[in-house]
Design an enzyme around this catalytic site. Sequence first.
Site, PDB file in Angstrom:
ATOM      1  N   LYS A  42      -5.159  20.462   3.634  1.00 43.06           N
ATOM      2  CA  LYS A  42      -6.235  19.476   3.788  1.00 43.06           C
ATOM      3  C   LYS A  42      -7.646  20.064   3.669  1.00 43.06           C
ATOM      4  O   LYS A  42      -8.623  19.432   4.071  1.00 43.06           O
ATOM      5  CB  LYS A  42      -6.121  18.679   5.108  1.00 43.06           C
ATOM      6  N   ALA A  43      -7.750  21.244   3.086  1.00 43.79           N
ATOM      7  CA  ALA A  43      -9.074  21.868   2.926  1.00 43.79           C
ATOM      8  C   ALA A  43      -9.753  21.470   1.619  1.00 43.79           C
ATOM      9  O   ALA A  43     -10.915  21.826   1.393  1.00 43.79           O
ATOM     10  CB  ALA A  43      -8.932  23.385   2.991  1.00 43.79           C
ATOM     11  N   GLY A  44      -9.041  20.729   0.759  1.00 40.86           N
ATOM     12  CA  GLY A  44      -9.615  20.381  -0.538  1.00 40.86           C
ATOM     13  C   GLY A  44      -8.846  21.010  -1.696  1.00 40.86           C
ATOM     14  O   GLY A  44      -9.377  21.193  -2.801  1.00 40.86           O
ATOM     15  N   HIS A 103      -0.066  27.379   0.316  1.00 39.05           N
ATOM     16  CA  HIS A 103      -0.732  27.248   1.617  1.00 39.05           C
ATOM     17  C   HIS A 103      -0.430  28.462   2.502  1.00 39.05           C
ATOM     18  O   HIS A 103      -0.693  28.437   3.708  1.00 39.05           O
ATOM     19  CB  HIS A 103      -0.253  25.991   2.357  1.00 39.05           C
ATOM     20  N   SER A 133      -8.647  15.474   8.846  1.00 36.07           N
ATOM     21  CA  SER A 133      -7.901  15.179   7.626  1.00 36.07           C
ATOM     22  C   SER A 133      -6.403  15.445   7.823  1.00 36.07           C
ATOM     23  O   SER A 133      -5.551  14.667   7.392  1.00 36.07           O
ATOM     24  CB  SER A 133      -8.454  16.020   6.469  1.00 36.07           C
TER      25      SER A 133
HETATM   26  P1  A3P Z   1     -10.149  13.630   3.807  1.00 34.11           P
HETATM   27  O1  A3P Z   1      -8.857  13.352   4.495  1.00 34.11           O
HETATM   28  O2  A3P Z   1     -11.207  14.140   4.754  1.00 34.11           O
HETATM   29  O3  A3P Z   1     -10.641  12.491   2.983  1.00 34.11           O
HETATM   30  P2  A3P Z   1      -5.849  18.720   0.266  1.00 34.11           P
HETATM   31  O4  A3P Z   1      -5.944  18.443  -1.182  1.00 34.11           O
HETATM   32  O5  A3P Z   1      -6.017  20.166   0.615  1.00 34.11           O
HETATM   33  O6  A3P Z   1      -4.653  18.090   0.883  1.00 34.11           O
HETATM   34  O7  A3P Z   1      -7.139  18.047   0.939  1.00 34.11           O
HETATM   35  C1  A3P Z   1      -7.284  16.666   1.007  1.00 34.11           C
HETATM   36  C2  A3P Z   1      -8.694  16.346   1.462  1.00 34.11           C
HETATM   37  O8  A3P Z   1      -9.602  16.646   0.379  1.00 34.11           O
HETATM   38  C3  A3P Z   1      -8.877  14.876   1.795  1.00 34.11           C
HETATM   39  O9  A3P Z   1      -9.908  14.848   2.793  1.00 34.11           O
HETATM   40  C4  A3P Z   1      -9.347  14.345   0.466  1.00 34.11           C
HETATM   41  O10 A3P Z   1     -10.012  13.103   0.524  1.00 34.11           O
HETATM   42  C5  A3P Z   1     -10.305  15.471   0.055  1.00 34.11           C
HETATM   43  N1  A3P Z   1     -10.634  15.434  -1.383  1.00 34.11           N
HETATM   44  C6  A3P Z   1      -9.776  15.351  -2.422  1.00 34.11           C
HETATM   45  N2  A3P Z   1     -10.463  15.266  -3.571  1.00 34.11           N
HETATM   46  C7  A3P Z   1     -11.783  15.287  -3.256  1.00 34.11           C
HETATM   47  C8  A3P Z   1     -12.993  15.205  -4.014  1.00 34.11           C
HETATM   48  N3  A3P Z   1     -12.976  15.070  -5.335  1.00 34.11           N
HETATM   49  N4  A3P Z   1     -14.164  15.259  -3.338  1.00 34.11           N
HETATM   50  C9  A3P Z   1     -14.199  15.385  -1.996  1.00 34.11           C
HETATM   51  N5  A3P Z   1     -13.087  15.447  -1.227  1.00 34.11           N
HETATM   52  C10 A3P Z   1     -11.889  15.404  -1.852  1.00 34.11           C
END
Ligand code: A3P
Length: 290
Positions: A42-44, A103, A133
């Site tokens: 969930k870090a992006g 991960h 998240s």
């Molecule tokens: P949130 O739950 O805060 O919205 P991962 O891909 O590691 O599982 O992380 C998912 C998180 O990254 C989610 O956060 C998701 O919305 C965010 N995310 C995915 N694509 C993104 C983007 N283009 N810009 C900003 N955040 C993004």
Amino acid sequence: VERLKLVMLDGVPFLDLTQLNWEKVKNFHSLPDDLLIASYPKAGTTWVQEIVDMVLNDGDVDKCKRAPVYDRIPFLEIVEPKPLPSGLDQIANLTPPRVIKTHLPFQLVPNSFWEQNCKAIYIARNGKDNLVSYYHFDLMNKEQPDPGTWEQYILKFLEGNVAWGSWFDHVKSWWTGKDKHRILFLFYEDIKENPKREICKLSQFLGKDLSKDILDRIVHYTSFEVMKKNPMANYSTIPTFLFDNKVSPFMRKGQVGNWKEHFTIAQNEIFDEYYHRNLADTSLTFRFQM
Ligand code: A3P
């Protein structure tokens, strides 16, 4: 599907089907031009996956829509939820140069990646937004352990009793590891603040010199709004019995500072106490708002 429990392997909690592939993952054979995209969940991760695929395909949107992101850049995963394809099989079927998601904390990355001098990109996100998240993800992903109440979840996260272990240990492990190998350490908050600057940094790390037009296209295509509408990037192709989009969409908020809508003042103080204690011995710092 049923919710899984956690099991400890080499000191880190994983989902309890993990043993199935643990030895295979440890003995994974890397190729010299493998690229790892690494993160705490969930870090992006997905954001960086989409950016990397766009960069490697010179901004060709159609090529990046060839398959869901988890097929284009498979997961070096230990648990293999049926009926989805096995991450290890998917990786084996890639044509080099391969891009692989993980991960794993730094110390558990299969040694073969470092023996082959592979590059890795690590994406880190401030722990408060990362926690929020992960909480929503654990609610919607029917294989993750039940997160419990919000109050209970905060302590689980802070104590590292979640899949892939402690956020603190994870970010610290890669922060230390980056000095020993070809690792680009990126922050979610930095990409949010200035996507073009960070995408430029990332493409230089990959040895790509992209034109201004292509960079602008990548910035647009990988924005939250555009990815949220793109089924090949937003995980809406995962069956709802596994990812229940009604509980929470995978692309949820995509913001820096969303934690403020969740944490009470007392909960924030507890987080800060853990944060200062756990990160006291490093030069690693995070921005919690913009
Ligand atoms: P949130 O739950 O805060 O919205 P991962 O891909 O590691 O599982 O992380 C998912 C998180 O990254 C989610 O956060 C998701 O919305 C965010 N995310 C995915 N694509 C993104 C983007 N283009 N810009 C900003 N955040 C993004």
